[in-house]
Structure formats: C-alpha cells, structure tokens
Design a protein around this motif. Structure first.
Motif, mmCIF file in Angstrom:
data_model
loop_
_atom_site.group_PDB
_atom_site.id
_atom_site.type_symbol
_atom_site.label_atom_id
_atom_site.label_comp_id
_atom_site.label_asym_id
_atom_site.label_seq_id
_atom_site.Cartn_x
_atom_site.Cartn_y
_atom_site.Cartn_z
ATOM 1 N N SER A 256 0.873 -1.175 0.000
ATOM 2 C CA SER A 256 0.000 0.000 0.000
ATOM 3 C C SER A 256 0.906 1.219 0.000
ATOM 4 C CB SER A 256 -0.910 -0.039 1.236
ATOM 5 O OG SER A 256 -0.127 0.016 2.413
ATOM 6 N N GLU A 257 0.531 2.276 0.759
ATOM 7 C CA GLU A 257 1.429 3.428 0.830
ATOM 8 C C GLU A 257 2.723 3.078 1.554
ATOM 9 O OE1 GLU A 257 -1.467 3.946 4.324
ATOM 10 O OE2 GLU A 257 -1.423 3.074 2.315
ATOM 11 N N LEU A 296 8.223 0.436 13.334
ATOM 12 C CA LEU A 296 8.568 1.534 14.241
ATOM 13 C C LEU A 296 8.907 2.789 13.452
ATOM 14 C CD1 LEU A 296 9.424 2.748 16.999
ATOM 15 C CD2 LEU A 296 11.678 1.763 16.601
ATOM 16 N N LEU A 297 9.756 2.651 12.440
ATOM 17 C CA LEU A 297 10.206 3.798 11.661
ATOM 18 C C LEU A 297 9.077 4.410 10.840
ATOM 19 C CD1 LEU A 297 13.620 2.329 10.465
ATOM 20 C CD2 LEU A 297 13.303 4.153 12.134
ATOM 21 N N LYS A 298 8.088 3.601 10.501
ATOM 22 C CA LYS A 298 6.967 4.096 9.707
ATOM 23 C C LYS A 298 5.739 4.430 10.552
ATOM 24 C CE LYS A 298 8.743 4.269 5.680
ATOM 25 N NZ LYS A 298 8.862 5.569 5.015
ATOM 26 N N GLY A 299 5.869 4.298 11.872
ATOM 27 C CA GLY A 299 4.761 4.674 12.743
ATOM 28 C C GLY A 299 3.554 3.772 12.631
ATOM 29 N N ILE A 300 3.803 2.468 12.452
ATOM 30 C CA ILE A 300 2.706 1.507 12.294
ATOM 31 C C ILE A 300 2.518 0.757 13.607
ATOM 32 C CG2 ILE A 300 1.945 -0.549 11.037
ATOM 33 C CD1 ILE A 300 3.742 0.491 8.703
ATOM 34 N N VAL A 301 1.279 0.655 14.058
ATOM 35 C CA VAL A 301 0.983 0.012 15.335
ATOM 36 C C VAL A 301 1.080 -1.503 15.186
ATOM 37 C CG1 VAL A 301 -0.737 -0.240 17.166
ATOM 38 C CG2 VAL A 301 -0.552 1.915 15.905
ATOM 39 N N ASP A 302 1.963 -2.126 15.977
ATOM 40 C CA ASP A 302 2.154 -3.572 15.917
ATOM 41 C C ASP A 302 0.852 -4.332 16.125
ATOM 42 O OD1 ASP A 302 4.720 -3.990 15.216
ATOM 43 O OD2 ASP A 302 5.416 -4.727 17.160
ATOM 44 N N GLU A 303 0.071 -3.858 17.108
ATOM 45 C CA GLU A 303 -1.143 -4.582 17.470
ATOM 46 C C GLU A 303 -2.204 -4.554 16.378
ATOM 47 O OE1 GLU A 303 1.117 -3.765 21.078
ATOM 48 O OE2 GLU A 303 0.573 -2.603 19.329
ATOM 49 N N ASP A 304 -2.080 -3.655 15.422
ATOM 50 C CA ASP A 304 -3.058 -3.570 14.335
ATOM 51 C C ASP A 304 -2.674 -4.433 13.132
ATOM 52 O OD1 ASP A 304 -4.568 -1.852 15.789
ATOM 53 O OD2 ASP A 304 -3.929 -0.033 14.755
ATOM 54 N N MET A 587 6.519 11.526 11.095
ATOM 55 C CA MET A 587 5.587 10.650 11.802
ATOM 56 C C MET A 587 4.137 11.112 11.673
ATOM 57 S SD MET A 587 7.356 8.215 13.228
ATOM 58 C CE MET A 587 6.295 7.576 14.523
ATOM 59 N N GLU A 588 3.939 12.385 11.384
ATOM 60 C CA GLU A 588 2.569 12.904 11.344
ATOM 61 C C GLU A 588 1.735 12.161 10.310
ATOM 62 O OE1 GLU A 588 0.204 17.166 11.356
ATOM 63 O OE2 GLU A 588 2.337 17.109 10.883
ATOM 64 N N GLY A 589 0.538 11.756 10.712
ATOM 65 C CA GLY A 589 -0.350 11.028 9.818
ATOM 66 C C GLY A 589 -0.199 9.525 9.889
ATOM 67 N N THR A 590 0.835 9.027 10.590
ATOM 68 C CA THR A 590 1.010 7.576 10.723
ATOM 69 C C THR A 590 0.084 7.039 11.809
ATOM 70 O OG1 THR A 590 2.772 7.731 12.385
ATOM 71 C CG2 THR A 590 3.432 7.812 10.065
ATOM 72 N N PRO A 591 -0.180 5.742 11.799
ATOM 73 C CA PRO A 591 -1.058 5.172 12.831
ATOM 74 C C PRO A 591 -0.545 5.401 14.254
ATOM 75 C CG PRO A 591 -0.856 3.645 10.996
ATOM 76 C CD PRO A 591 0.115 4.761 10.729
ATOM 77 N N VAL A 592 0.767 5.286 14.460
ATOM 78 C CA VAL A 592 1.307 5.486 15.806
ATOM 79 C C VAL A 592 1.117 6.934 16.244
ATOM 80 C CG1 VAL A 592 3.463 5.630 17.119
ATOM 81 C CG2 VAL A 592 2.948 3.587 15.815
ATOM 82 N N HIS A 593 1.310 7.875 15.330
ATOM 83 C CA HIS A 593 1.089 9.285 15.649
ATOM 84 C C HIS A 593 -0.366 9.510 16.035
ATOM 85 C CE1 HIS A 593 0.537 13.634 14.894
ATOM 86 N NE2 HIS A 593 1.811 13.731 15.222
ATOM 87 N N GLU A 594 -1.275 8.834 15.355
ATOM 88 C CA GLU A 594 -2.694 8.973 15.671
ATOM 89 C C GLU A 594 -2.999 8.428 17.071
ATOM 90 O OE1 GLU A 594 -4.627 6.980 12.474
ATOM 91 O OE2 GLU A 594 -4.144 8.529 10.991
ATOM 92 N N VAL A 595 -2.330 7.327 17.451
ATOM 93 C CA VAL A 595 -2.515 6.797 18.805
ATOM 94 C C VAL A 595 -2.008 7.803 19.836
ATOM 95 C CG1 VAL A 595 -1.838 4.997 20.435
ATOM 96 C CG2 VAL A 595 -2.403 4.388 18.087
#
Length: 894
Positions: A256-257, A296-304, A587-595
C-alpha cells in the motif's frame, strides 16, 4: 541530601524561635517533626509536578511529527504520567492530612481512558479461512492483505493474467494466534524490549518467532489449508503431491502506501508436505527484528497488524523482473522502466545481480536506453522443494532476457495497471516456460517529488579525488561520513551512526540501518529492487551498480557521496554539505502518531485556567495536566496553613510589597526574613534577609524604565496570540494574568514558583559557603502564542542561559537550565540576572514572529538592555545595539 538536611535544620530553628525557647519541649519536637514530614511531601509533589511537565512537553514535541517514536514510547510516557499524577495526589493527601478518594478516582478514570486508547486493536475477522482469487478484489484488503487483494483485483477487474492460487485470510492468522494464546505471550515478551538496545529487540524477535513456530495449531485449520492446496492441484491438472507452491506474505498494509519491500518472508517451491510448516514461518516473519524496526520507523501500530498469506502455483520462470510505470524520482521521465534477469525473481528484487534494463515511451512502446547486463548466474527451482543457483549458459549471459515484443506486452500491462489504479505502479512479473507473461504483484510506486537534475547553485567540486562514479542513482541527495563495508549480516550490528554503507549487493536487510546511514553504495543492484524502494522511502542517498566500490573504498575512509551526479569523493566536501537534505521522521499522519494524539488528549490539554473559578476543583479535571495544575495550586495553600500552624498565628505566610508586577507570597523556613519583622500579611523588601531571595528580588523589581515602558506588543504577534487563545480555550476569556506566585525561602535557599498568565517558571537555588553544594535550576514553559512562537522564545531563553554558563535543555516551549558548583558571588549575580530575565521574557512570545527573533531576543538581553522598544520590531531594535557587546551584562546591586 546535604542541602535538604540544612533546609530541615532551618525549619527546626524556625520552630524554636516561634516557640520562644532554645530547647524545644517534647511537644514542640513533635510539631517540628510533623512540619518536616509534611515539607517532605511538599517536595515530593513538586518533584512529580516537574516530571509531569517534562512528559507533557516531550509529548507536545513528538506530536509535531518530526521525531521518531513507537508504541513503546507512548506506553512508557503514559505510564509515567499516571504514576506522577497519582504520586502528586498521594503527596497532597499526606500534606493536607485529609483523604480525597475522589481525587484518585479521577486519576484512575483518566488512566482507564488512556488504557482504552492504548489497547484498542483493529479486528479483521471473516468467516472463511481460505478464499480463491476468483472471489477476491482490492475491497477485501482487510481479509487478505495488500498483495492478495491486488492480485484478485488484477485478475477479476483489470483482466490481466496472474498465477492460479488462493489466499489464506487474516482470520486464519487471528484464530491461530487466539487459540494458541500467542497474543498474551507476544505482549509479555515485548515488555522486555529496551529502547535503544538492539540486542533486546533481537532477543524478543527470536522468542516471538519461536513461540509462533512451536504453538499448537488446530487440526481443523491444518486440514483446511491442505484441502485448498488439493483443489488448486486439480485446477492446475497435477497430483497434489507434485504441486509446488509459492507462499508469499500479504500483510495488512503491505503493498500500500507502505511498501514493506522485502521485510516479510516469501518462500518459493514449497511442496505439499511442508505447506503448514512454511505457513507458520511466513506468519513468524511478522516479528523479525527488521520488520518490527520498519513498523517503528513508519509509525505503524504492531497490534493492528494482521498477516494473510498468498498461496500460488509455483512458476518455474524462464525470466522475471520488475517494471515501473514511470521513473521513481525524475518527474520529466514518464517512460515505462523494465528490468529483467534469467530465472526466478529474487535475484532481481534483492539486487544479487545487475539486471537488463530498458525504457519504453508511452506513445510508441519502442524500447530505448537498452542496457543488456552480464548475467552469470540465475536462481531456479530444484528437486525436493529447494532453490538452486546455477550458471547461466554462456551463450545467454550477455543476451537480453526479453524480446522486443515481450517488452511491449509488459509495458502495455503496466500502463493498463496504472490507468486502473490511478497512480504509478511497481510491478513484478514472470515469463513462463510456455512464453506466457504473468503479473506476480502490483503496488503503488513510491514516487519521490522532484528530479535528479543538479540543484541550482550546486558548485563544481575541485581538489577532491573521485574514488567511485557511475552506477545508477536509486535516491538522489548528498551524504558524507565514515565508510563501513558490510560483507555479511554479522556486520550490521557494528554500523556506526552517520556512516556510509558500502556493500557488494543491495539488500532489504539494510533497512534497519537507514536511519543511521548518510548514504548507501553497492557493487550490484537495481533501482527497481526492494532496497531501492526502501532508500526512497527513507530518503537515503543511494548509488547502485558501481561494480568495484567495495574494492575502491575501505572501512574507515571518509567519503562524500553525490548521488545527484553519481560520484563519490575522498574526504569531506564542505561545499556540497549545504545541499544535504535534513533527516526527519515524518511521523505525522502515521497510525502510531494517531494513537499518541488520542492518548495525549487525556494528558496534555489544560482546562483548569482560573483558580477563582467554581470549576477549579477535582470534578473539573479532565486531563492529567488539570490534576497537576489543581494540586500545584493547592499545595502552596497547604504550606500557608502549615506555616500558620507552626507559628501559632497568621503571620508566617507573607505577601510581598514590591514593584514586581507579581502577586507574590513568601513562606519563611527560617532566617529568610529579619527577626524583628512584624509578622503581618505584607513583607517589605527591606526586611528580606535571605541572600538568594534578595538577589532574585533585586532583579525582579521593576526599575523606572520598566515601569514607564509599555509591554512589547507587535500587532501581528498579538493577533496571533488572540486567535490562538480563542481556538484553544474560548472559555478563558483572556482572564489569565495575575495568578499567585510563591517563594519558599531560608537564609541560603529559595524555591520560587511564578505563574503569570500563560507562563510558568520555577527557580530552585541553594547558595552557601560550600561551593560544591551551590546550584541554580530554572525551568520555563508556556505562553499565550502558538507553538512556534512559544518554542522560539524557549530557544532564546536557552541561548541567554548558555551565555551565562548554564547547562541547557530545550524541548518545545520548555527550557531547563542548571548552574552548579560556583561560589556565592557568582550564584548571587546569576540570581539577579534571573530576576531580570523573568521580567524581560513576559509576553515576548508575541514578538517571536520568525526564527531571526530568537537570536535577536538573546542579543538584546545579553547587551544589558532589559526594556524593548515597542515602536519597532525586535530585529530592528537589536540592529541598533553595539556590535561589541558583553557576553553577560553587569549585575546590579545585591
């Protein structure tokens, strides 16, 4: 500890004076002990208040999206924030002598809200564990992951040929993990990961993968997978025992992106007997150390994350490769780019050999810039389900893998895919033994904005030896550092921060080093490979296919990489460094940033504005910041009560009568005021005996110029501040100035807390004859303006403190400075200066309209000018100052 002991000794002396005896009675001693005990709780509360402020500031900085962080950071900071809020609540109960269950209930209520945001997990559950590709399209990405969703889309809606097969859904993954108890086990193992400790990440990764590989899988799920394989064998006209398959990762978010290029496992030529075991290996690759690092570097939540697996008939490719529907970073080149190697595709995407390449214009599809590489080896399917490297026949090594007609067919496929998806595509393809071209996958191409042309103003380099040149630029840019040659995986752990990575082949494994690397150079590789995609994602200047770079450059060599021109220079080329792009985390706009944003709403906002408001109570607290503000205000009131109790009269807490512009109350621990002072509510500065407080007060007291000069206001800044306040707190109504400030003093000690308007400053100081005990700590935060203006003022204060010998830390709008181990005269001089600084900085955030204002404000203060000219901007005021200014102004009288 020695300082604290001396403060407590002063308290003891205070009680003896108040009790009118040199030797206190047992009853008096008990009262003194109670005072000491409660003062300890007061100090604990202030310590946690300071720590909570640090957390708030750090989270505000992270929310800007420019610094890297992961879920472990959010959990750790949220846990620390709750701890300090509860500690403040407990300390306040002990200080006041009253239990307040509603207070702790409020903190626990906020904690539950934080926990809900932290532990929420996206659920992807569907009835089927297996889906044939005839039933899949891109709308089913949550069920089958990015790779399989795109394959189904290409087959069913675009109408292009793909391998036959089926998708093992994310529901199979989730049911396996849930039934085997893997979620709890993974959570337990991840608690052992220590930030900035790669070994702990590696160890956790190995433990998690081992748990997945050994966990029990239900017989029903195993049978479902084998039955789907048998149906595929019938479709392919083969006996199930003879059908080998490719098992390819198809995780949520993959293709994806976020490319995840080469981060998860794909296994080729898998026989039926190893189907279930290999499926486990693909699932386990979700937790390799480099996959965890990528998320981690892409701000993606592991649990998702969820893992689907594509099970495809194994194609024994005659040739295979990658094609892009346009150049990945040259905006003027929209030709289709096709790369090809003999045999199976991994040697193309993993950069093992340099492939053939050619570009085809969209209008004619006639090959241009054809480069036929020497391809000495290829990867093929071996007997028994293995992959084998074998030599390419000599008569084919230097020949193109594709005919002109085949390249035109592939280019046509590429344009059809781009038209369907509406964006540039990164496509893998294969040529079957029967001459049929198949699409193996298609994903968005990470196109870099701009082009490879040399930036305007870039100088011609002279006087530096060129140690390597040529190859293909995978990511343009400038990088410089110490070269580090990587020969194998064992070398990766030794790669230095800011190094230049040099390797024989490009590899997606290098992703774990891309935050550290200034540039990457390889002997072999292609701009269409997995690592090239990652270099573009992470913005690392990269040149591939330099052929002999591992021989030309040795570990320890200092080099400068110009990936615009394809050259590597010996040494540091200073004139190129101005064209080096800064590294940011984005990081802005990444899932981790949203959390973090969701969690921060329970921690950062301050709603309790006015201590006089009826809402300024526990019930009005909505965030941990509210709890902190409430308890900080109330703890000083308790200290007033405690002082009155100790003295037996209402006379120890005194209101200062001085021209400071502050509503300042003083608590004397002993020796802070003259013994003959009338214990009334107002304290005259002449009656102050505390040397540190007297020096601070001399600086705080407004002189004639400050009293007659209006506060500095710039219309642009003022309007910005007003707008900011209307947005952030419309209920405040601007009634924020004039809050109480407090000073707790003794003959050698001062703790000064100033909250004026939206600004909050704390100064703590001990000043005695023992140099090793002497210190000043100062922290300042807040303002009424926007984040940028407040941060600029903090940086300016930091420059002023540094110029005066303080060790300084600036984060966002918070600045902390510490000065220690100086003699009495120096400490007193700096305290006078801190008083001037506190007055100087009030409301100056309105003036910090650009980055030039930072140095301008610092220069103005350091010149000895403590009143700003309101008739002209700050930078113009500074321009009028003498150029040869002192590093620190001369102090006034103590």
């Amino acid at each position: 500890m020695a300082v604290q002991s001396e403060i407590l000794t002063n308290i003891k002396k205070l009680f003896r004076v108040l009790c009118g005896a040199r030797t206190a009675s047992l009853e008096d001693e008990a009262v003194q002990e109670e005072f000491r005990r409660k003062y300890k709780y007061f100090q604990e509360l202030l310590e946690s208040n300071s720590e909570l402020l640090k957390i708030v500031t750090d989270m505000e900085v992270k929310l800007r999206g420019e610094q890297l962080f992961g879920m472990s950071y959010i959990r750790a900071q949220a846990t620390r924030a709750v701890f300090h809020a509860l500690r403040m609540a407990g300390s306040f109960e002990n200080l006041s002598g009253k239990q307040n269950p509603r207070l702790k209930e409020k903190v626990n209520e906020i904690q539950e809200n934080i926990k809900a945001d932290l532990e929420s997990r996206k659920e992807y559950h569907f009835a089927q564990h297996v889906l044939p590709y005839t039933a899949v399209n891109r709308d089913m990405v949550d069920a089958v992951g990015g790779k399989s969703a795109n394959l189904g889309e290409i087959l069913n809606r675009v109408g292009l040929p793909v391998p036959r097969g089926f998708a093992i859904t994310t529901s199979a993954f989730q049911d396996f993990f849930a039934e085997a108890g893997l979620w709890a086990e993974i959570k337990r193992i991840k608690l052992g990961i220590i930030p900035d400790a790669p070994d702990s990440l590696e160890q956790a990764s190995e433990e998690i993968q081992r748990a997945i590989l050994t966990a029990p899988m239900t017989p029903a799920l195993e049978q479902e997978l084998l039955a789907a394989h048998a149906r595929l064998a019938i479709e392919c006209g083969k006996d199930p025992e003879e059908l080998a398959v490719a098992l390819r990762s198809s995780a949520i978010g993959e293709d994806s992106e976020f490319s995840f290029a080469g981060q998860y496992l794909s296994v080729l030529n898998v026989p039926r007997r190893r189907l279930v075991t290999t499926y486990r290996y693909v699932l386990a690759s979700l937790y390799t150390s480099r996959a965890i690092s990528y998320r981690l570097l892409k701000g993606i939540v592991d649990e998702d994350m969820g893992m689907s697996v594509a099970c495809l008939e194994m194609i024994s490719s005659v040739a295979s490769g990658v094609m892009y529907t346009r150049h990945p970073f040259n905006s003027h080149d929209d030709r289709v780019l096709i790369n090809a190697v003999w045999g199976l595709g991994p040697y193309a995407v993993d950069g093992v050999i340099t492939p053939d390449s050619q570009s085809l214009p969209r209008d004619t599809l006639e090959p241009q810039d054809v480069r036929v590489a020497e391809k000495p080896v290829m990867l093929v399917c071996g007997a028994g389900g293995v992959l084998v490297e074998q030599p390419v026949p000599e008569d084919k090594q230097g020949k193109p893998c594709l005919t002109p007609e085949q390249t035109r067919t592939l280019a046509g496929y590429a344009l059809k895919l781009e038209e369907h998806y509406g964006t540039a595509q990164d496509i893998e393809w294969a040529l079957t033994p029967r001459g049929r071209l198949l699409i193996l996958q298609s994903r968005p191409l990470g196109v870099v904005e701009g082009e490879t042309v040399i930036p305007a103003g870039m100088p011609k380099v002279e006087g530096h030896a060129v140690v390597a040149q040529g190859g293909e630029t995978a990511q343009p840019g400038i990088g410089a550092g110490v070269a580090f040659v990587v020969s194998g995986d064992e070398d990766l752990s030794g790669f230095p921060e800011g190094g230049v990575l040099v390797a024989p082949h490009s590899s997606p494994k290098f992703m774990v080093l891309m935050q550290k690397a200034q540039a990457i150079l390889t002997d072999f590789g292609s701009i269409t490979g997995h690592m090239a995609s990652l270099s573009r994602e992470f913005g690392v200047p990269t040149i591939l296919g330099l052929k002999t770079v591992t021989q030309d450059i040795k570990s320890g060599d200092h080099v400068t990489v110009d990936a615009y021109c394809g050259r590597v220079y010996a040494g540091l080329v200073d004139e190129l460094m101005g064209f080096k792009a800064p590294k940011t985390a984005h990081m802005e706009g990444t899932p981790v940033h949203e959390v973090l944003a969701r969690v921060a709403r329970h921690i950062i906002p301050l709603n309790l504005i006015d201590p006089k408001s009826e809402n300024f109570r526990v019930a009005g607290c909505r965030t941990l910041h509210d709890v902190m503000r409430l308890l900080h205000e109330r703890c000083y009131n308790e200290m007033f009560k405690l002082s009155d109790m100790a003295s037996g009269e209402t006379g120890v807490a005194l209101r200062l009568k001085a021209q400071t512009g502050l509503d300042l109350y003083v608590i004397d621990l002993g020796g802070g005021v003259e013994p003959c002072t009338d214990r009334r509510r107002e304290l005259d500065p002449a009656d102050v005996a505390s040397k540190p407080f007297k020096s601070l007060l001399d600086g705080l007291t407004l002189d004639a110029a400050q009293l007659t000069t209006p506060r500095p206001v710039q219309v642009k800044g003022l309007l910005s501040v007003m707008g900011q306040q209307m947005i952030s707190n419309p209920s405040a109504g601007g009634q924020r100035f004039g809050d109480r400030s407090y000073a707790i003093i003794s003959d050698k000690y001062i703790n000064f807390s100033s909250r004026v308007g939206y600004h909050y400053g704390v100064l703590d100081c001990y000043c005695g004859r023992t140099v090793s005990k002497n210190y000043i700590t100062f922290s300042f935060k807040g303002g009424a303006a926007d984040d940028a203006k407040r941060a600029r003022r903090a940086r300016a204060i930091g420059l002023i403190l540094e110029a005066n010998g303080f060790t300084v830390d600036v984060q966002g709008d918070r600045v902390v400075g510490r000065l220690q181990k100086h003699d009495t005269d120096v400490i007193l001089e700096k305290l006078w200066l801190m008083g001037k600084l506190l007055q100087f900085t009030r409301q100056t955030d309105m003036l910090m309209v650009d980055d030039q204002s930072v140095e301008a404000m610092a220069r103005c203060f350091l010149s000895g000018r403590y009143v700003l000219d309101v008739s002209c901007p700050l930078t113009e005021t500074v321009a009028k100052l003498p150029q040869n200014r002192p590093a620190s102004p001369e102090p006034g009288p103590h």
